[in-house]
Scaffold this motif. Structure first.
Motif, mmCIF file in Angstrom:
data_model
loop_
_atom_site.group_PDB
_atom_site.id
_atom_site.type_symbol
_atom_site.label_atom_id
_atom_site.label_comp_id
_atom_site.label_asym_id
_atom_site.label_seq_id
_atom_site.Cartn_x
_atom_site.Cartn_y
_atom_site.Cartn_z
ATOM 1 N N GLU A 28 0.851 -1.200 0.000
ATOM 2 C CA GLU A 28 0.000 0.000 0.000
ATOM 3 C C GLU A 28 0.877 1.235 0.000
ATOM 4 O O GLU A 28 0.512 2.274 -0.522
ATOM 5 C CB GLU A 28 -0.972 -0.004 1.189
ATOM 6 C CG GLU A 28 -0.345 0.032 2.563
ATOM 7 C CD GLU A 28 0.098 -1.354 3.008
ATOM 8 O OE1 GLU A 28 0.267 -2.227 2.139
ATOM 9 O OE2 GLU A 28 0.279 -1.555 4.220
ATOM 10 N N THR A 84 -3.886 -12.230 -0.713
ATOM 11 C CA THR A 84 -4.427 -11.128 0.105
ATOM 12 C C THR A 84 -4.150 -9.787 -0.560
ATOM 13 O O THR A 84 -5.030 -8.919 -0.637
ATOM 14 C CB THR A 84 -3.763 -11.131 1.504
ATOM 15 O OG1 THR A 84 -3.763 -12.478 1.989
ATOM 16 C CG2 THR A 84 -4.513 -10.230 2.456
ATOM 17 N N THR A 85 -2.925 -9.634 -1.025
ATOM 18 C CA THR A 85 -2.546 -8.377 -1.677
ATOM 19 C C THR A 85 -3.431 -8.118 -2.897
ATOM 20 O O THR A 85 -3.899 -6.996 -3.113
ATOM 21 C CB THR A 85 -1.070 -8.422 -2.104
ATOM 22 O OG1 THR A 85 -0.272 -8.692 -0.948
ATOM 23 C CG2 THR A 85 -0.633 -7.101 -2.704
ATOM 24 N N ASP A 94 -6.715 -6.941 -1.737
ATOM 25 C CA ASP A 94 -6.618 -5.550 -1.269
ATOM 26 C C ASP A 94 -6.654 -4.576 -2.441
ATOM 27 O O ASP A 94 -7.357 -3.562 -2.407
ATOM 28 C CB ASP A 94 -5.309 -5.327 -0.488
ATOM 29 C CG ASP A 94 -5.351 -5.976 0.889
ATOM 30 O OD1 ASP A 94 -6.457 -6.372 1.321
ATOM 31 O OD2 ASP A 94 -4.284 -6.095 1.524
#
Lengths: 326, 326
Positions: free
Chosen positions: B176, B206-207, B210
């Motif tokens: 992020e 997960t990334t 996101d």
């Protein structure tokens, strides 16, 4: 000195409002008057701490500006609040349009809250905001807060006209996204985590730490100042003094290093060249021969038939060498 | 048709390299020759899928470009790789300078890897890259990959010259921040999570989720395409076909909606106007009367004595109304 200029220098609020209306006008004769007005008051500008305030919708920008403005008035400052919002005419994220959002600040004699100019390109809106800022300084306001709605390029425009750029964020999961969306971390001199109150207080601590880490990865704008993170609750008016101390510390650090003067000189120079560039294009568009050439070649460029630099060169020739027009 | 143009159209790699050297030259006579060359080959440009590839240092840009390039060659494409890196002369993040970074791709006859032009402003580097891209298209390359080092404005410049803008990220906690630092989420047509291998594979999932969430919060560039997230391992050459399928899906969606043609036409128009603006300023700086006026007034503007727009107007008058110079 004209009467309007004298009244503005005298701190007359209605004159200031009229002056800003003048610089916001797009009429040619008004523009010429506005140029004269600015030239007249120029020697009395530059006295304010200029602060840009940016942040996503919902982070509490107007609540913070109200709280910070009232805090500054309590400590004997005079505060002007301006806005850069090129999206407002399109009904995007109109800011400051509704004065009730900063109800108490608006009613105070020591404050001057000006809604965003309507309509226009970012360049136009930014120019009028810069000029309004100069008039506010001439009128004796020693703090100018410039709010920006967070839509990318307007932050860059505001950062180019202020001393200190403040990024406001809210605690919690969505914050890194606010940052991602705007990419303004590298513009920020100060990150303020607002809403550090109630249930969000603990999360605000984590968010502040996250931003502190993030700031370490960003190339600093100057060696004279390392961007820092401050927490506050604008709603409960807590930590507002810390926010202002941050602005002051930044101001002192830059001033001490001679950096503030350099930054402002560079901002002014760049402003001159960008105005020059805009004026030249404007004049070219109003030149019958050049604009006819531009229109014809633009179509060829858009169709992929002519390289853009070649077309640019031909348009320029039609503009600057009238002899070639025959 | 000049000999060089004919050789480039014929797919001669050494001629292409010479042509690019010509457009990269800052000598006036070379510039004029380069303009002629581009005009000659212009009708044969536009045939490539133009892809920008951005991402922070360490996410594996060159590994991905090598893997993607080899995959494209295997599926009968011809691939040119260019770079936009205005920082390289200052030793910042030189990219493609070391050809060994894409060793195998560089050796392939179906690929053309060109290091970043040295020196110059972002505007200059971007212009030369655009022109190199046109020459590569004229020479028969049907995919042009333009790598950019992730330092803010260069992404914007690359996005303005490609069809599809690909943001490369690595799995895990720092991602992020990569995004925040650059603020290019809203430029991305495709987010590629690289290093989806070994220990990082789970985190990559997960990334990817996101980023998919983050993309939903960003205003889409066009209604014809919703940006998507793809995972791959450039190191293990897995998922590279998914990356390319993403680029193709984007290309098809835009083409189907007539959006690709519109985007390219707009890019070319904007390029023409920005060249025009740069050329006018350049000519002004070379005009003795105007540049003397500019120098004098710039000092006054920097000192806060004269409003920038007023100075700009006076400089412009010295430039365009020679009669006033007396």
């Amino acid at each position: 000195l004209s009467e309007l200029a004298a009244q503005i220098l005298d701190g007359d609020r209605r004159a200031l409002a009229r002056g800003i209306t003048l610089v916001e006008s797009t009429r040619d004769d008004h523009q010429a008057e506005a140029d004269d007005l600015l030239t007249e008051v120029m020697a009395r500008t530059g006295g304010a701490t200029r602060v840009g305030i940016s942040g996503a919708p919902g982070v509490g920008k107007s609540t913070l500006i109200e709280a910070l403005g009232l805090h500054l008035i309590d400590t004997s400052h005079r505060v002007a609040v301006l806005a850069v919002d090129p999206s407002s005419p399109r009904g995007g994220g109109s800011i400051l349009g509704d004065k009730t959002r900063m109800g108490e600040l608006t009613r105070r004699a020591e404050a001057f809250v000006r809604p965003s100019p309507t309509a226009g390109t970012l360049g136009g809106v930014a120019r009028r905001t810069r000029e309004a800022m100069l008039l506010c300084e001439a009128s004796g306001f020693d703090v100018v807060l410039i709010e920006t709605v967070g839509v990318g390029q307007s932050e860059v425009a505001v950062e180019a006209m202020v001393d200190c750029f403040l990024l406001l964020v809210a605690p919690g999961g969505g914050d890194e996204l606010q940052g991602i969306k705007r990419g303004i971390m590298e513009l920020a001199d100060l990150v303020v985590v607002n809403k550090s109150d109630g249930d969000l207080e603990a999360i605000a601590g984590t968010t502040a730490a996250d931003y502190a880490n993030a700031l370490h990865l960003v190339r600093p704008k100057t060696t004279a100042w390392e961007p820092r993170v401050v927490r506050c609750s604008a709603l409960e008016a807590r930590g507002i003094d810390d926010v202002w101390h941050g602005v002051e510390a930044h101001h002192d650090a830059l001033t001490g290093a001679g950096e503030l003067e350099r930054r402002r000189a560079n901002q002014s120079r760049e402003w001159m060249w960008s105005e020059l560039s805009a004026s030249m294009l404007d004049r070219l568009r109003h030149d019958p021969a050049a604009s006819a050439t531009a229109e014809r070649l633009e179509a060829e460029v858009a169709a992929g038939k002519l390289p853009a630099p070649v077309a640019a060169e031909q348009v320029l020739r039609a503009f600057t060498d009238p002899g070639d027009r025959a």
